[in-house]
Design a protein around this motif. Structure first.
Motif, PDB file in Angstrom:
ATOM      1  N   LYS A  82     -15.318 -25.632 -22.057  1.00  0.00           N
ATOM      2  CA  LYS A  82     -14.085 -25.917 -21.301  1.00  0.00           C
ATOM      3  C   LYS A  82     -14.362 -26.924 -20.188  1.00  0.00           C
ATOM      4  CE  LYS A  82     -10.446 -23.603 -22.642  1.00  0.00           C
ATOM      5  NZ  LYS A  82      -9.313 -24.342 -23.177  1.00  0.00           N
ATOM      6  N   VAL A  83     -15.448 -26.678 -19.441  1.00  0.00           N
ATOM      7  CA  VAL A  83     -15.801 -27.563 -18.320  1.00  0.00           C
ATOM      8  C   VAL A  83     -16.158 -28.957 -18.830  1.00  0.00           C
ATOM      9  CG1 VAL A  83     -17.548 -27.968 -16.527  1.00  0.00           C
ATOM     10  CG2 VAL A  83     -16.513 -25.707 -16.772  1.00  0.00           C
ATOM     11  N   ALA A  84     -16.954 -29.023 -19.891  1.00  0.00           N
ATOM     12  CA  ALA A  84     -17.464 -30.300 -20.373  1.00  0.00           C
ATOM     13  C   ALA A  84     -16.437 -31.102 -21.177  1.00  0.00           C
ATOM     14  CB  ALA A  84     -18.718 -30.074 -21.215  1.00  0.00           C
ATOM     15  N   ASP A  85     -15.505 -30.424 -21.839  1.00  0.00           N
ATOM     16  CA  ASP A  85     -14.567 -31.137 -22.716  1.00  0.00           C
ATOM     17  C   ASP A  85     -13.126 -31.122 -22.215  1.00  0.00           C
ATOM     18  OD1 ASP A  85     -16.611 -31.755 -24.444  1.00  0.00           O
ATOM     19  OD2 ASP A  85     -16.179 -30.133 -25.838  1.00  0.00           O
ATOM     20  N   ASP A  86     -12.626 -29.969 -21.878  1.00  0.00           N
ATOM     21  CA  ASP A  86     -11.203 -29.842 -21.573  1.00  0.00           C
ATOM     22  C   ASP A  86     -10.848 -30.166 -20.129  1.00  0.00           C
ATOM     23  OD1 ASP A  86     -11.034 -29.038 -24.167  1.00  0.00           O
ATOM     24  OD2 ASP A  86     -10.689 -26.922 -23.728  1.00  0.00           O
ATOM     25  N   TRP A  87     -11.731 -29.863 -19.207  1.00  0.00           N
ATOM     26  CA  TRP A  87     -11.380 -30.003 -17.804  1.00  0.00           C
ATOM     27  C   TRP A  87     -11.908 -31.285 -17.161  1.00  0.00           C
ATOM     28  CZ3 TRP A  87     -13.101 -24.342 -16.574  1.00  0.00           C
ATOM     29  CH2 TRP A  87     -12.181 -23.455 -17.141  1.00  0.00           C
ATOM     30  N   MET A  88     -12.756 -31.989 -17.873  1.00  0.00           N
ATOM     31  CA  MET A  88     -13.339 -33.191 -17.300  1.00  0.00           C
ATOM     32  C   MET A  88     -12.274 -34.293 -17.194  1.00  0.00           C
ATOM     33  SD  MET A  88     -16.722 -35.295 -18.403  1.00  0.00           S
ATOM     34  CE  MET A  88     -17.763 -33.865 -18.242  1.00  0.00           C
ATOM     35  N   ASP A  89     -12.320 -35.016 -16.115  1.00  0.00           N
ATOM     36  CA  ASP A  89     -11.386 -36.102 -15.860  1.00  0.00           C
ATOM     37  C   ASP A  89     -11.503 -37.166 -16.953  1.00  0.00           C
ATOM     38  OD1 ASP A  89     -10.588 -38.159 -13.030  1.00  0.00           O
ATOM     39  OD2 ASP A  89      -9.399 -36.548 -13.924  1.00  0.00           O
ATOM     40  N   TYR A  90     -10.408 -37.693 -17.385  1.00  0.00           N
ATOM     41  CA  TYR A  90     -10.379 -38.677 -18.466  1.00  0.00           C
ATOM     42  C   TYR A  90     -11.217 -39.914 -18.148  1.00  0.00           C
ATOM     43  CZ  TYR A  90      -8.605 -41.991 -21.857  1.00  0.00           C
ATOM     44  OH  TYR A  90      -8.525 -42.925 -22.853  1.00  0.00           O
ATOM     45  N   GLU A  91     -11.209 -40.321 -16.905  1.00  0.00           N
ATOM     46  CA  GLU A  91     -11.930 -41.534 -16.522  1.00  0.00           C
ATOM     47  C   GLU A  91     -13.440 -41.417 -16.702  1.00  0.00           C
ATOM     48  OE1 GLU A  91      -9.512 -40.223 -14.535  1.00  0.00           O
ATOM     49  OE2 GLU A  91      -8.005 -41.742 -14.926  1.00  0.00           O
ATOM     50  N   ILE A  92     -13.976 -40.228 -16.651  1.00  0.00           N
ATOM     51  CA  ILE A  92     -15.427 -40.072 -16.735  1.00  0.00           C
ATOM     52  C   ILE A  92     -15.893 -39.508 -18.074  1.00  0.00           C
ATOM     53  CG2 ILE A  92     -15.613 -37.743 -15.774  1.00  0.00           C
ATOM     54  CD1 ILE A  92     -17.978 -39.018 -14.058  1.00  0.00           C
ATOM     55  N   ILE A  93     -14.994 -38.968 -18.846  1.00  0.00           N
ATOM     56  CA  ILE A  93     -15.391 -38.290 -20.088  1.00  0.00           C
ATOM     57  C   ILE A  93     -16.113 -39.226 -21.057  1.00  0.00           C
ATOM     58  CG2 ILE A  93     -13.296 -38.556 -21.470  1.00  0.00           C
ATOM     59  CD1 ILE A  93     -13.649 -35.517 -22.100  1.00  0.00           C
ATOM     60  N   GLU A  94     -15.695 -40.496 -21.130  1.00  0.00           N
ATOM     61  CA  GLU A  94     -16.328 -41.416 -22.079  1.00  0.00           C
ATOM     62  C   GLU A  94     -17.766 -41.752 -21.703  1.00  0.00           C
ATOM     63  OE1 GLU A  94     -14.990 -45.744 -21.747  1.00  0.00           O
ATOM     64  OE2 GLU A  94     -13.307 -44.644 -20.826  1.00  0.00           O
ATOM     65  N   TYR A  95     -18.159 -41.491 -20.456  1.00  0.00           N
ATOM     66  CA  TYR A  95     -19.532 -41.767 -20.006  1.00  0.00           C
ATOM     67  C   TYR A  95     -20.392 -40.489 -19.975  1.00  0.00           C
ATOM     68  CZ  TYR A  95     -17.065 -45.897 -18.408  1.00  0.00           C
ATOM     69  OH  TYR A  95     -16.268 -47.003 -18.353  1.00  0.00           O
ATOM     70  N   SER A  96     -19.840 -39.401 -20.468  1.00  0.00           N
ATOM     71  CA  SER A  96     -20.516 -38.106 -20.323  1.00  0.00           C
ATOM     72  C   SER A  96     -20.791 -37.434 -21.659  1.00  0.00           C
ATOM     73  CB  SER A  96     -19.644 -37.192 -19.450  1.00  0.00           C
ATOM     74  OG  SER A  96     -19.382 -37.777 -18.214  1.00  0.00           O
ATOM     75  N   ASP A  97     -21.138 -38.206 -22.661  1.00  0.00           N
ATOM     76  CA  ASP A  97     -21.366 -37.649 -23.998  1.00  0.00           C
ATOM     77  C   ASP A  97     -22.424 -36.557 -24.036  1.00  0.00           C
ATOM     78  OD1 ASP A  97     -19.450 -39.254 -25.104  1.00  0.00           O
ATOM     79  OD2 ASP A  97     -20.866 -40.775 -25.812  1.00  0.00           O
ATOM     80  N   ASP A  98     -23.451 -36.675 -23.221  1.00  0.00           N
ATOM     81  CA  ASP A  98     -24.552 -35.722 -23.278  1.00  0.00           C
ATOM     82  C   ASP A  98     -24.431 -34.593 -22.250  1.00  0.00           C
ATOM     83  OD1 ASP A  98     -24.995 -37.374 -21.124  1.00  0.00           O
ATOM     84  OD2 ASP A  98     -27.159 -37.505 -21.431  1.00  0.00           O
ATOM     85  N   TYR A  99     -23.350 -34.604 -21.467  1.00  0.00           N
ATOM     86  CA  TYR A  99     -23.181 -33.583 -20.425  1.00  0.00           C
ATOM     87  C   TYR A  99     -23.022 -32.190 -21.053  1.00  0.00           C
ATOM     88  CZ  TYR A  99     -21.190 -31.051 -16.429  1.00  0.00           C
ATOM     89  OH  TYR A  99     -20.948 -30.143 -15.441  1.00  0.00           O
ATOM     90  N   MET A 100     -23.901 -31.300 -20.697  1.00  0.00           N
ATOM     91  CA  MET A 100     -23.896 -29.897 -21.143  1.00  0.00           C
ATOM     92  C   MET A 100     -24.042 -29.746 -22.664  1.00  0.00           C
ATOM     93  SD  MET A 100     -23.623 -27.730 -18.650  1.00  0.00           S
ATOM     94  CE  MET A 100     -23.236 -27.663 -16.942  1.00  0.00           C
ATOM     95  N   ARG A 101     -24.690 -30.680 -23.318  1.00  0.00           N
ATOM     96  CA  ARG A 101     -24.843 -30.611 -24.780  1.00  0.00           C
ATOM     97  C   ARG A 101     -26.131 -29.925 -25.219  1.00  0.00           C
ATOM     98  NH1 ARG A 101     -19.940 -30.906 -24.961  1.00  0.00           N
ATOM     99  NH2 ARG A 101     -18.909 -32.904 -25.171  1.00  0.00           N
ATOM    100  N   SER A 102     -27.077 -29.753 -24.315  1.00  0.00           N
ATOM    101  CA  SER A 102     -28.345 -29.139 -24.734  1.00  0.00           C
ATOM    102  C   SER A 102     -28.741 -28.000 -23.784  1.00  0.00           C
ATOM    103  CB  SER A 102     -29.444 -30.202 -24.809  1.00  0.00           C
ATOM    104  OG  SER A 102     -29.586 -30.848 -23.555  1.00  0.00           O
TER     105      SER A 102
END
Length: 161
Positions: free
Chosen positions: A89-109
């Motif tokens: 939820k934090v990494a995909d749904d709640w993240m601001d649209y402006e930063i989501i495209e730069y955060s592909d690896d955020y919380m993935r591992s």
């Protein structure tokens, strides 16, 4: 390996071995503090006590004393928060649209033990919050029962043995 929804829900049920409930014909009595109290609750619920007007006392007939009642421990729902779902939820749904495209690896591992740690911590916080504000779920289920002979626990005058 993902656990089934049924297994996850059963995991959230806690048996209260200090409480007892009667079960009969699809009904269950409220949790009581002893087997005797559960039997007494059953007898009151179904109106098994008779009244002797001459002596002004309640009594139980022998056929009731010889009968059996099913009694078991209640299971209560204790909610658990799934840390993995919160991370998604934090990494995909709640993240601001402006930063989501730069955060592909955020919380993935995130390591499993860290997810478990987060789940435990969030569950404890949620349960404390729930209790503090009176939102606890008071519903219960009885899953296993044993038969108890009424006369072994209560005498003909309704007293506990």
């Amino acid at each position: 390996m993902a656990i089934s929804e049924e297994t996850r829900l059963l995991k959230m049920l806690e048996q209260d071995k200090n409480q007892y409930c009667w079960c009969f014909d699809g009904d269950a009595g409220d949790p009581q503090g002893s087997i005797e109290e559960a039997i007494d609750d059953f007898l009151n619920y179904y109106g098994h006590y008779c009244w002797d007007e001459k002596n002004n006392v309640e009594y139980l007939e022998q056929d009731v004393l010889d009968d059996y009642v099913e009694i078991g421990h209640p299971y209560k729902y204790v909610p658990e928060v799934d840390g993995e779902q919160v991370i998604w939820k934090v990494a995909d749904d709640w993240m601001d649209y402006e930063i989501i495209e730069y955060s592909d690896d955020y919380m993935r591992s995130v390591k499993k033990e860290h997810i478990d740690e987060l789940s435990d911590a969030l569950s404890k916080v949620f349960q404390a919050w729930e209790k503090e504000h009176g939102y606890e779920n008071r519903a219960f289920v009885v899953m296993e029962t044993e038969q108890y002979r009424i006369g072994d626990y209560i005498d003909s005058e309704g007293n506990y043995k």
